[in-house]
Write a protein that holds these residues in place. Sequence first.
Motif, PDB file in Angstrom:
ATOM      1  N   LEU A 135       0.834  -1.205   0.000  1.00 21.52           N
ATOM      2  CA  LEU A 135       0.000   0.000   0.000  1.00 21.52           C
ATOM      3  C   LEU A 135       0.869   1.256   0.000  1.00 21.52           C
ATOM      4  O   LEU A 135       0.663   2.178  -0.801  1.00 21.52           O
ATOM      5  CB  LEU A 135      -0.903  -0.051   1.247  1.00 21.52           C
ATOM      6  N   ARG A 136       1.860   1.270   0.897  1.00 26.67           N
ATOM      7  CA  ARG A 136       2.725   2.456   0.986  1.00 26.67           C
ATOM      8  C   ARG A 136       3.482   2.662  -0.326  1.00 26.67           C
ATOM      9  O   ARG A 136       3.696   3.788  -0.765  1.00 26.67           O
ATOM     10  CB  ARG A 136       3.692   2.332   2.173  1.00 26.67           C
ATOM     11  N   SER A 137       3.867   1.561  -0.966  1.00 20.39           N
ATOM     12  CA  SER A 137       4.651   1.725  -2.192  1.00 20.39           C
ATOM     13  C   SER A 137       3.785   2.271  -3.343  1.00 20.39           C
ATOM     14  O   SER A 137       4.235   3.118  -4.104  1.00 20.39           O
ATOM     15  CB  SER A 137       5.369   0.416  -2.545  1.00 20.39           C
ATOM     16  N   ILE A 138       2.509   1.845  -3.438  1.00 20.83           N
ATOM     17  CA  ILE A 138       1.683   2.388  -4.536  1.00 20.83           C
ATOM     18  C   ILE A 138       1.274   3.834  -4.255  1.00 20.83           C
ATOM     19  O   ILE A 138       1.153   4.635  -5.172  1.00 20.83           O
ATOM     20  CB  ILE A 138       0.445   1.489  -4.861  1.00 20.83           C
ATOM     21  N   VAL A 139       1.090   4.158  -2.961  1.00 26.60           N
ATOM     22  CA  VAL A 139       0.763   5.551  -2.623  1.00 26.60           C
ATOM     23  C   VAL A 139       1.960   6.430  -2.987  1.00 26.60           C
ATOM     24  O   VAL A 139       1.826   7.469  -3.642  1.00 26.60           O
ATOM     25  CB  VAL A 139       0.412   5.679  -1.115  1.00 26.60           C
ATOM     26  N   GLU A 140       3.143   5.956  -2.607  1.00 26.01           N
ATOM     27  CA  GLU A 140       4.353   6.738  -2.877  1.00 26.01           C
ATOM     28  C   GLU A 140       4.546   6.931  -4.384  1.00 26.01           C
ATOM     29  O   GLU A 140       4.800   8.030  -4.850  1.00 26.01           O
ATOM     30  CB  GLU A 140       5.556   5.997  -2.283  1.00 26.01           C
ATOM     31  N   SER A 141       4.367   5.865  -5.146  1.00 17.76           N
ATOM     32  CA  SER A 141       4.630   6.035  -6.584  1.00 17.76           C
ATOM     33  C   SER A 141       3.566   6.899  -7.246  1.00 17.76           C
ATOM     34  O   SER A 141       3.868   7.644  -8.169  1.00 17.76           O
ATOM     35  CB  SER A 141       4.808   4.696  -7.302  1.00 17.76           C
ATOM     36  N   SER A 142       2.319   6.866  -6.768  1.00 27.97           N
ATOM     37  CA  SER A 142       1.302   7.747  -7.334  1.00 27.97           C
ATOM     38  C   SER A 142       1.665   9.210  -7.059  1.00 27.97           C
ATOM     39  O   SER A 142       1.605  10.048  -7.954  1.00 27.97           O
ATOM     40  CB  SER A 142      -0.073   7.427  -6.748  1.00 27.97           C
ATOM     41  N   PHE A 143       2.055   9.492  -5.820  1.00 31.55           N
ATOM     42  CA  PHE A 143       2.378  10.886  -5.486  1.00 31.55           C
ATOM     43  C   PHE A 143       3.659  11.335  -6.186  1.00 31.55           C
ATOM     44  O   PHE A 143       3.787  12.489  -6.576  1.00 31.55           O
ATOM     45  CB  PHE A 143       2.492  11.061  -3.963  1.00 31.55           C
ATOM     46  N   ALA A 144       4.591  10.428  -6.373  1.00 31.57           N
ATOM     47  CA  ALA A 144       5.857  10.794  -7.018  1.00 31.57           C
ATOM     48  C   ALA A 144       5.650  11.166  -8.478  1.00 31.57           C
ATOM     49  O   ALA A 144       6.437  11.888  -9.061  1.00 31.57           O
ATOM     50  CB  ALA A 144       6.845   9.634  -6.910  1.00 31.57           C
ATOM     51  N   LYS A 145       4.555  10.686  -9.077  1.00 30.88           N
ATOM     52  CA  LYS A 145       4.307  10.949 -10.501  1.00 30.88           C
ATOM     53  C   LYS A 145       3.814  12.371 -10.741  1.00 30.88           C
ATOM     54  O   LYS A 145       3.859  12.873 -11.839  1.00 30.88           O
ATOM     55  CB  LYS A 145       3.258   9.970 -11.028  1.00 30.88           C
ATOM     56  N   ALA A 146       3.273  13.019  -9.683  1.00 29.88           N
ATOM     57  CA  ALA A 146       2.778  14.393  -9.860  1.00 29.88           C
ATOM     58  C   ALA A 146       3.975  15.327  -9.991  1.00 29.88           C
ATOM     59  O   ALA A 146       5.107  14.930  -9.824  1.00 29.88           O
ATOM     60  CB  ALA A 146       1.924  14.778  -8.673  1.00 29.88           C
ATOM     61  N   ASP A 147       3.699  16.614 -10.254  1.00 29.50           N
ATOM     62  CA  ASP A 147       4.815  17.565 -10.385  1.00 29.50           C
ATOM     63  C   ASP A 147       5.280  17.936  -8.984  1.00 29.50           C
ATOM     64  O   ASP A 147       5.046  19.032  -8.503  1.00 29.50           O
ATOM     65  CB  ASP A 147       4.342  18.847 -11.096  1.00 29.50           C
ATOM     66  N   GLY A 148       5.867  17.022  -8.297  1.00 37.02           N
ATOM     67  CA  GLY A 148       6.216  17.263  -6.899  1.00 37.02           C
ATOM     68  C   GLY A 148       5.117  16.688  -6.044  1.00 37.02           C
ATOM     69  O   GLY A 148       3.956  16.698  -6.437  1.00 37.02           O
ATOM     70  N   VAL A 149       5.463  16.197  -4.855  1.00 35.94           N
ATOM     71  CA  VAL A 149       4.495  15.440  -4.063  1.00 35.94           C
ATOM     72  C   VAL A 149       3.276  16.234  -3.640  1.00 35.94           C
ATOM     73  O   VAL A 149       2.260  15.685  -3.290  1.00 35.94           O
ATOM     74  CB  VAL A 149       5.152  14.823  -2.808  1.00 35.94           C
ATOM     75  N   SER A 150       3.359  17.564  -3.658  1.00 39.52           N
ATOM     76  CA  SER A 150       2.206  18.319  -3.161  1.00 39.52           C
ATOM     77  C   SER A 150       1.201  18.641  -4.271  1.00 39.52           C
ATOM     78  O   SER A 150       0.130  19.140  -4.018  1.00 39.52           O
ATOM     79  CB  SER A 150       2.677  19.609  -2.487  1.00 39.52           C
ATOM     80  N   THR A 151       1.555  18.347  -5.527  1.00 36.96           N
ATOM     81  CA  THR A 151       0.633  18.697  -6.604  1.00 36.96           C
ATOM     82  C   THR A 151      -0.141  17.464  -7.060  1.00 36.96           C
ATOM     83  O   THR A 151       0.452  16.456  -7.382  1.00 36.96           O
ATOM     84  CB  THR A 151       1.408  19.257  -7.811  1.00 36.96           C
ATOM     85  N   HIS A 152      -1.429  17.582  -7.057  1.00 38.39           N
ATOM     86  CA  HIS A 152      -2.241  16.439  -7.462  1.00 38.39           C
ATOM     87  C   HIS A 152      -2.383  16.408  -8.975  1.00 38.39           C
ATOM     88  O   HIS A 152      -2.311  17.457  -9.633  1.00 38.39           O
ATOM     89  CB  HIS A 152      -3.618  16.518  -6.805  1.00 38.39           C
ATOM     90  N   PRO A 153      -2.623  15.239  -9.559  1.00 41.18           N
ATOM     91  CA  PRO A 153      -2.816  15.188 -11.011  1.00 41.18           C
ATOM     92  C   PRO A 153      -4.172  15.801 -11.387  1.00 41.18           C
ATOM     93  O   PRO A 153      -5.089  15.824 -10.574  1.00 41.18           O
ATOM     94  CB  PRO A 153      -2.804  13.694 -11.318  1.00 41.18           C
ATOM     95  N   GLU A 154      -4.270  16.286 -12.590  1.00 41.67           N
ATOM     96  CA  GLU A 154      -5.540  16.844 -13.077  1.00 41.67           C
ATOM     97  C   GLU A 154      -6.565  15.719 -13.213  1.00 41.67           C
ATOM     98  O   GLU A 154      -6.219  14.633 -13.675  1.00 41.67           O
ATOM     99  CB  GLU A 154      -5.336  17.459 -14.464  1.00 41.67           C
ATOM    100  N   PRO A 155      -7.811  15.954 -12.835  1.00 37.24           N
ATOM    101  CA  PRO A 155      -8.815  14.894 -13.022  1.00 37.24           C
ATOM    102  C   PRO A 155      -8.969  14.572 -14.512  1.00 37.24           C
ATOM    103  O   PRO A 155      -9.112  15.489 -15.316  1.00 37.24           O
ATOM    104  CB  PRO A 155     -10.105  15.507 -12.481  1.00 37.24           C
TER     105      PRO A 155
END
Length: 306
Positions: free
Chosen positions: A115-135
């Motif tokens: 779980l932690r690894s998929i959460v981390e890789s999803s957040f890492a894909k954004a433009d920096g961990v604080s930016t969410h992807p566009e819907p």
Amino acid sequence: MADPVFHRPLRHGPPRLCRLCRRPLAEDAEDICDNVNCRTRHKIEVTAAIARKRDRKEAELRAISHRRTRRVLRDAASKIGVPHLGRIAHGLAPYIDLPQVPLPDARRAAFEAHLRSIVESSFAKADGVSTHPEPPEDDADYATRLKQETKEPAVLNAACIACQGDCCLLGGDRHAFLTEGTISCQRWKDPEVTPEALVQAYLSRIPATSTAGSCVYHGPQGCTLDRPLRADICNSFQCRFRRELAEAVDRRPGTGALVAGLSRNHVTDPSAGAPYLRVVSISPENEVTIHDDLELPALRKGMSED
Ligand code: SF4
Ligand code: SF4
Ligand SMILES: [Zn+2]
């Protein structure tokens, strides 16, 4: 003296031809030549024959299962005040009989690590961990997923409660089928969500006990993970039995549902009361009844014929 010369006996009559391409066959060939097209067609024929045989066996088993459960379904209907089976949506389901156990520490740790690894890789894909992807509003898959997350008629759960989660067994070693894509989907729905909030949302849904060896969310009353948090497959998949119950519910809307869960191997024990049955009904008001008092009738000879 010279060694005698042996000749092959001459074959009489016309040459043997390949059953498929009608070219002459080699002496030692059966009825198909070596041509690659003929070999491929032959393989397809063999595979199709195996599939037909499997389907015939499956249909036979289903017919026997229907006959063996007819009486218990009638009895269950009468217990809940339904005069005959024509007045309630009903059907069959598989049935697994595995104990509920606390999740072993090693499995919980492995699940949390995944779980932690998929959460981390999803957040890492954004433009920096604080930016969410566009819907992905124009993404057809995302739209389909949102549609599949919607609530289904509760009466359909009669199949899954009777069955006790045959399909969820597969989620056991696949971490509830959760992927980075599932996590990204949660972030599209809630752009402010933090990685730790997501991890806790998933961990907090793990039930106190789950079906031995099955998915971590496979609790005593079925899945404990809310539909919007599940992997796509958990919202889209419906086994044939649940689909058939949905059709029965469509034909008799508002009648509730009644299902006999029956193990595939029930035919191995022809005795009355063989422990392979779980009958469940859900009233139109969504009241669930487990008919533990009903017994599987003996498998009589006539039930396995025709
Ligand atoms: S979908 Fe089918 S196999 Fe899965 S739990 Fe429900 S009845 Fe059982
Ligand atoms: S998350 Fe729920 S529906 Fe999916 S495999 Fe696990 S128990 Fe079954
Ligand atoms: Zn041929």
